[in-house]
Design a protein around this motif. Sequence first.
Motif, PDB file in Angstrom:
ATOM      1  N   LYS A 199     -15.111  10.778  -7.954  1.00 12.05           N
ATOM      2  CA  LYS A 199     -16.177  11.782  -7.940  1.00 12.05           C
ATOM      3  C   LYS A 199     -15.659  13.219  -8.031  1.00 12.05           C
ATOM      4  O   LYS A 199     -16.442  14.120  -8.348  1.00 12.05           O
ATOM      5  CB  LYS A 199     -17.020  11.613  -6.668  1.00 12.05           C
ATOM      6  CG  LYS A 199     -17.807  10.311  -6.654  1.00 12.05           C
ATOM      7  CD  LYS A 199     -18.648  10.193  -5.393  1.00 12.05           C
ATOM      8  CE  LYS A 199     -19.454   8.895  -5.394  1.00 12.05           C
ATOM      9  NZ  LYS A 199     -20.278   8.755  -4.159  1.00 12.05           N
ATOM     10  N   ASN A 200     -14.375  13.424  -7.732  1.00 11.40           N
ATOM     11  CA  ASN A 200     -13.854  14.790  -7.802  1.00 11.40           C
ATOM     12  C   ASN A 200     -13.403  15.167  -9.209  1.00 11.40           C
ATOM     13  O   ASN A 200     -12.782  16.211  -9.416  1.00 11.40           O
ATOM     14  CB  ASN A 200     -12.699  14.985  -6.815  1.00 11.40           C
ATOM     15  CG  ASN A 200     -11.568  14.002  -7.036  1.00 11.40           C
ATOM     16  OD1 ASN A 200     -11.809  12.832  -7.336  1.00 11.40           O
ATOM     17  ND2 ASN A 200     -10.336  14.464  -6.884  1.00 11.40           N
ATOM     18  N   PHE A 201     -13.749  14.318 -10.202  1.00  9.64           N
ATOM     19  CA  PHE A 201     -13.481  14.631 -11.601  1.00  9.64           C
ATOM     20  C   PHE A 201     -14.791  14.754 -12.351  1.00  9.64           C
ATOM     21  O   PHE A 201     -15.788  14.126 -11.997  1.00  9.64           O
ATOM     22  CB  PHE A 201     -12.616  13.547 -12.253  1.00  9.64           C
ATOM     23  CG  PHE A 201     -11.164  13.632 -11.888  1.00  9.64           C
ATOM     24  CD1 PHE A 201     -10.248  14.227 -12.740  1.00  9.64           C
ATOM     25  CD2 PHE A 201     -10.707  13.124 -10.672  1.00  9.64           C
ATOM     26  CE1 PHE A 201      -8.907  14.310 -12.402  1.00  9.64           C
ATOM     27  CE2 PHE A 201      -9.375  13.201 -10.323  1.00  9.64           C
ATOM     28  CZ  PHE A 201      -8.468  13.796 -11.192  1.00  9.64           C
ATOM     29  N   LYS A 202     -14.780  15.558 -13.400  1.00 10.24           N
ATOM     30  CA  LYS A 202     -15.973  15.740 -14.229  1.00 10.24           C
ATOM     31  C   LYS A 202     -15.604  15.565 -15.698  1.00 10.24           C
ATOM     32  O   LYS A 202     -14.478  15.854 -16.113  1.00 10.24           O
ATOM     33  CB  LYS A 202     -16.574  17.132 -14.016  1.00 10.24           C
ATOM     34  CG  LYS A 202     -15.660  18.277 -14.439  1.00 10.24           C
ATOM     35  CD  LYS A 202     -16.308  19.634 -14.203  1.00 10.24           C
ATOM     36  CE  LYS A 202     -15.370  20.776 -14.641  1.00 10.24           C
ATOM     37  NZ  LYS A 202     -15.979  22.110 -14.404  1.00 10.24           N
ATOM     38  N   GLU A 203     -16.562  15.083 -16.461  1.00  9.81           N
ATOM     39  CA  GLU A 203     -16.314  14.895 -17.887  1.00  9.81           C
ATOM     40  C   GLU A 203     -16.489  16.213 -18.630  1.00  9.81           C
ATOM     41  O   GLU A 203     -17.401  16.997 -18.334  1.00  9.81           O
ATOM     42  CB  GLU A 203     -17.268  13.846 -18.458  1.00  9.81           C
ATOM     43  CG  GLU A 203     -16.997  13.552 -19.934  1.00  9.81           C
ATOM     44  CD  GLU A 203     -17.887  12.450 -20.500  1.00  9.81           C
ATOM     45  OE1 GLU A 203     -17.717  12.108 -21.688  1.00  9.81           O
ATOM     46  OE2 GLU A 203     -18.756  11.938 -19.750  1.00  9.81           O
ATOM     47  N   ILE A 204     -15.616  16.454 -19.601  1.00 10.97           N
ATOM     48  CA  ILE A 204     -15.756  17.616 -20.474  1.00 10.97           C
ATOM     49  C   ILE A 204     -15.690  17.153 -21.921  1.00 10.97           C
ATOM     50  O   ILE A 204     -15.254  16.037 -22.214  1.00 10.97           O
ATOM     51  CB  ILE A 204     -14.672  18.693 -20.216  1.00 10.97           C
ATOM     52  CG1 ILE A 204     -13.274  18.147 -20.557  1.00 10.97           C
ATOM     53  CG2 ILE A 204     -14.741  19.206 -18.789  1.00 10.97           C
ATOM     54  CD1 ILE A 204     -12.199  19.233 -20.568  1.00 10.97           C
ATOM     55  N   TYR A 228     -11.745  13.644 -18.678  1.00  5.73           N
ATOM     56  CA  TYR A 228     -12.187  14.138 -17.372  1.00  5.73           C
ATOM     57  C   TYR A 228     -11.119  15.069 -16.804  1.00  5.73           C
ATOM     58  O   TYR A 228      -9.917  14.832 -16.945  1.00  5.73           O
ATOM     59  CB  TYR A 228     -12.389  12.972 -16.403  1.00  5.73           C
ATOM     60  CG  TYR A 228     -13.366  11.933 -16.878  1.00  5.73           C
ATOM     61  CD1 TYR A 228     -14.711  11.979 -16.513  1.00  5.73           C
ATOM     62  CD2 TYR A 228     -12.943  10.885 -17.706  1.00  5.73           C
ATOM     63  CE1 TYR A 228     -15.615  11.018 -16.946  1.00  5.73           C
ATOM     64  CE2 TYR A 228     -13.840   9.924 -18.143  1.00  5.73           C
ATOM     65  CZ  TYR A 228     -15.165   9.985 -17.770  1.00  5.73           C
ATOM     66  OH  TYR A 228     -16.054   9.040 -18.214  1.00  5.73           O
ATOM     67  N   SER A 272     -10.287  17.720 -13.181  1.00  7.99           N
ATOM     68  CA  SER A 272     -10.642  17.926 -11.779  1.00  7.99           C
ATOM     69  C   SER A 272     -11.724  18.988 -11.644  1.00  7.99           C
ATOM     70  O   SER A 272     -11.726  19.987 -12.368  1.00  7.99           O
ATOM     71  CB  SER A 272      -9.398  18.344 -10.997  1.00  7.99           C
ATOM     72  OG  SER A 272      -9.723  18.682  -9.661  1.00  7.99           O
ATOM     73  N   LYS A 273     -12.625  18.780 -10.695  1.00  9.54           N
ATOM     74  CA  LYS A 273     -13.675  19.772 -10.431  1.00  9.54           C
ATOM     75  C   LYS A 273     -13.138  20.988  -9.703  1.00  9.54           C
ATOM     76  O   LYS A 273     -13.789  22.036  -9.661  1.00  9.54           O
ATOM     77  CB  LYS A 273     -14.787  19.133  -9.608  1.00  9.54           C
ATOM     78  CG  LYS A 273     -15.592  18.075 -10.348  1.00  9.54           C
ATOM     79  CD  LYS A 273     -16.665  17.491  -9.446  1.00  9.54           C
ATOM     80  CE  LYS A 273     -17.483  16.419 -10.166  1.00  9.54           C
ATOM     81  NZ  LYS A 273     -18.525  15.832  -9.277  1.00  9.54           N
ATOM     82  N   VAL A 274     -12.000  20.850  -9.086  1.00 10.12           N
ATOM     83  CA  VAL A 274     -11.432  21.959  -8.279  1.00 10.12           C
ATOM     84  C   VAL A 274     -10.752  22.961  -9.193  1.00 10.12           C
ATOM     85  O   VAL A 274      -9.951  22.579 -10.058  1.00 10.12           O
ATOM     86  CB  VAL A 274     -10.417  21.398  -7.262  1.00 10.12           C
ATOM     87  CG1 VAL A 274      -9.809  22.554  -6.448  1.00 10.12           C
ATOM     88  CG2 VAL A 274     -11.067  20.386  -6.361  1.00 10.12           C
TER      89      VAL A 274
END
Length: 236
Positions: free
Chosen positions: A27-32, A232, A234-236
């Motif tokens: 969950k701490n990763f997001k798709e781009i 994907y 990291s969201k951070v």
Amino acid sequence: MNYKTAYITLIMLAGNLISCAQSEIPKNFKEIKIPQKNSEQTRKLNYSRNEYKVSFENNKLKVENYSSSRNSELKINNGVLKGYNHGEWGGKLLFEPNDKTKKEIEIKEGNILFLFNYNNKIYFIEGLAHLSVNEGFLYELQIDGDKFSYKKIIDFGDCPGAYTIFKDNIYVASYQNFYKIKNLKMEILYKNDFWRSLYPNSIAIKNEEKVFMGIRGGIVELNLKTKTKRLYISKV
């Protein structure tokens, strides 16, 4: 069953189907969006301080920080095979006997990336990506007592960065390609792809529709059946 109960049941079934189809990605990763070659986004990924290693643990995708190792080892009956990779400064493949009264044997010069057993034989992967050089090879190692020889099986034409064995096939992620090796015959599944210069370091496979690759700056998800890909970060 009344209409209200039937509606609730359908909603619950739909929810379960959606849950089953959810990504394996933490969950701490997001798709781009997949970046274009030589784009600003690719440059940012290339200069990222984070490299991610992927693996499956208890059937769940595990993502952790990658720590590079330039040496590899493989124990055999009477000693240890040791592979060294010093990049542009070269490397070598050695045999160190268990019997310390015997000298170690240099088998081959070259940057040894991986040593492994496959179908009761020993193989090693050699490669280098530096400046204008981008090459990689799969060799079979042959042993007869204290004598060693090798033969080239595959010329990748690209430097491998990671490999795994899944259902008796070898999968290799290289500098810019992704290969499947079946019966020692190579098939290029992705060629000249966006991860050029992002240095794949690991492959984790759940099935042919769920293949993950750790790279510099993110995680790649591949579907080998549809030949699609997702990225994907990291969201951070």
